[in-house]
Design a protein around this motif. Sequence first.
Motif, short mmCIF file in Angstrom:
data_model
loop_
_atom_site.label_atom_id
_atom_site.label_comp_id
_atom_site.label_asym_id
_atom_site.label_seq_id
_atom_site.Cartn_x
_atom_site.Cartn_y
_atom_site.Cartn_z
N VAL A 127 0.77 0.07 -8.20
CA VAL A 127 -0.19 1.55 -8.46
C VAL A 127 -0.71 1.31 -10.09
N ARG A 128 -1.57 2.13 -9.83
CA ARG A 128 -2.18 2.75 -11.48
C ARG A 128 -2.64 3.34 -11.45
N ASN A 129 -2.18 3.93 -12.75
CA ASN A 129 -2.63 5.67 -13.24
C ASN A 129 -2.70 6.39 -11.75
N GLY A 130 -1.23 6.50 -11.27
CA GLY A 130 -1.11 6.82 -10.45
C GLY A 130 -1.19 6.80 -8.73
N ARG A 131 -2.98 6.06 -8.79
CA ARG A 131 -3.21 5.62 -7.64
C ARG A 131 -2.10 4.40 -6.71
N VAL A 132 -2.24 4.20 -5.34
CA VAL A 132 -2.20 3.70 -4.77
C VAL A 132 -3.90 2.27 -5.05
N VAL A 133 -3.70 0.99 -5.50
CA VAL A 133 -4.96 -0.38 -5.70
C VAL A 133 -5.39 -0.57 -4.48
N PRO A 134 -4.19 -1.18 -3.56
CA PRO A 134 -5.04 -1.62 -2.17
C PRO A 134 -4.78 -0.47 -1.59
N ARG A 135 -6.14 -1.27 -0.85
CA ARG A 135 -6.28 -0.23 -0.26
C ARG A 135 -5.35 -0.70 1.86
N ALA A 136 -5.18 -1.67 1.47
CA ALA A 136 -4.07 -2.43 2.67
C ALA A 136 -3.39 -3.13 1.51
N LEU A 137 -1.95 -3.70 2.16
CA LEU A 137 -0.89 -4.44 1.51
C LEU A 137 -0.19 -5.13 2.80
N ALA A 138 -0.49 -6.50 3.13
CA ALA A 138 0.20 -7.81 4.25
C ALA A 138 1.00 -8.48 3.68
N LEU A 139 1.89 -7.50 4.62
CA LEU A 139 3.40 -8.72 4.84
C LEU A 139 3.79 -9.08 5.75
N ALA A 140 4.51 -9.79 5.95
CA ALA A 140 5.42 -11.19 6.91
C ALA A 140 6.03 -10.45 7.96
N HIS A 141 7.16 -9.47 7.04
CA HIS A 141 7.88 -9.21 7.92
C HIS A 141 8.65 -7.85 7.74
N ARG A 142 8.35 -7.71 9.18
CA ARG A 142 8.61 -5.75 8.90
C ARG A 142 9.97 -5.25 8.06
N ASP A 143 10.48 -6.01 8.11
CA ASP A 143 12.07 -5.73 6.84
C ASP A 143 12.33 -5.98 5.87
N GLU A 144 10.04 -6.34 5.60
CA GLU A 144 9.76 -5.43 3.91
C GLU A 144 9.43 -4.35 3.85
N LEU A 145 8.92 -3.54 4.94
CA LEU A 145 8.83 -1.98 5.38
C LEU A 145 9.73 -1.67 4.47
N LEU A 146 11.15 -2.29 4.61
CA LEU A 146 12.07 -0.98 4.10
C LEU A 146 12.40 -1.19 2.30
N THR A 147 12.08 -2.46 2.32
CA THR A 147 12.09 -3.09 0.41
C THR A 147 10.50 -2.47 0.30
N LEU A 148 10.43 -2.60 0.58
CA LEU A 148 9.21 -1.81 -0.02
C LEU A 148 8.94 -0.29 -0.30
N SER A 149 9.63 1.02 0.78
CA SER A 149 10.12 1.88 1.08
C SER A 149 11.55 2.37 0.06
N ARG A 150 11.99 1.69 -0.10
CA ARG A 150 13.07 1.53 -1.69
C ARG A 150 12.14 1.49 -3.24
N HIS A 151 11.23 0.47 -3.32
CA HIS A 151 10.67 0.27 -4.58
C HIS A 151 9.49 1.22 -4.46
N CYS A 152 8.32 1.59 -3.42
CA CYS A 152 7.53 1.75 -3.80
C CYS A 152 6.97 2.49 -2.43
N PRO A 153 7.30 3.55 -2.22
CA PRO A 153 6.50 4.26 -0.62
C PRO A 153 5.92 5.28 -0.49
N GLU A 154 4.81 5.03 -1.75
CA GLU A 154 3.73 5.48 -1.76
C GLU A 154 2.38 4.60 -1.10
#
Length: 424
Positions: A149-176
């Motif tokens: 995030v920069r200046n309140g905006r999520v910078v990437p258009r897409a974020l590639a993850l290797a495992h679906r479990d990382e979606l839970l990690t992302l929801s804890r640290h950067c849900p937006e």
Amino acid sequence: MERDIGAGTAPAEPANAAGASQWLTLSACKRVLVVVHTEVYGQRLRDVLPLLESDLRIQVDFTIAPHAFNAGAARSLPWAQGSPLPWQTALSRRYDLVLAAGSQGVDALRGPLLRLPHGAGHMKLSRPADDRDPGAPRTVGGLGRRYLVRNGRVVPRALALAHRDELLTLSRHCPEALPIAEVVGDATYDRLTASLPLRTRCRTALGLRGGQRLLLVSSTWGAESSFNRLDSLLPRLLSELPSDDYRIAVLVHPNVWSRHGDWQVRSWLSAARRRGIALVPPDADWRSMIIAADWVIGDHGSVTLYATLTQAAIILARFPAEDVDPASPGAELARIAPALSPSHPLPEQLAYARAAHPAVEYARIAHRISSEPGRFGRNTRRLMYRLLELGEPAYEPSLPPLPLPRRLWGTHRTRRSHLGDVPA
């Protein structure tokens, strides 16, 4: 640890950019920018490039972004000679797709950004003492707001993850960032598993003789890495293991080479090298090394986790649990793998690690690296072409097999002298 995003505002497109197109042979290409922050990030991005090959609709440019560890970044570029675009030039141009495995400065680039991971999942936590964000709670590296995030905006258009479990990690640290996250799998997972049948060829390419066993010592970077213990570990390996039966190779994270310098790393390990221990060059493809290895003595780096895919028995020389996400597969590995003991003979410890090799548990941990096994190429190409607003080429995407490793040892026996073990 990856640094946070942010590098100012991009300048305008040069006034003569349109006129410059008259010199192009293919002038209507979609433009893709590959942003290399470090040698490690560049090595990861090279796995994506085969998915863009042979398409005359696409022009790929490369640039090296600002980063504390970018001294060796040029080694990971996919050519022997040539120069990448200067960073300021890359900032001045508009792209149809930007590929990066890091976050620093990418908010200033113009074009839809696809952020890819640069290691085995997201294991390490952000540094506790960070003067750029003092007092902020620790997050999982690469998945916190400072990286996305920069200046309140999520910078990437897409974020590639290797495992679906990382979606839970992302929801804890950067849900937006959840709406832009996509699980695509892991290229190293796919290429490693596809190349496992090449184990014998890898061992021959390294110069191993029949019956010799390979012990790979791996270190990530940082104060808590196993590199800090090599001065005690390597002499033990040399004195306790018969040189005719064992070959020892040391794999050092490219960030160590980048920050301290090639000469310094080779100098620190010079005594061990003179006695027959091989130092793997930083630009070598380490993945074929763990395929060939009989043991991996490692730490909390990605190499140790990827070793769960291979026949290698694992011993942990160091594992700073406070710096690792406790929910990560790396932390699970640390709860299972045997730890190196300073007081027991090494041959006994190697035998123990081999006999107690928890294959079922290691397989379960390995499956946590990727929830899309064998499908990284298909998923990532589909994602890239969607961002490019192009139809995919009419053939199945594929990743090449891993290259055979470079020869590290000759075919002759090691001779003994008053200087120690010296390759004949």
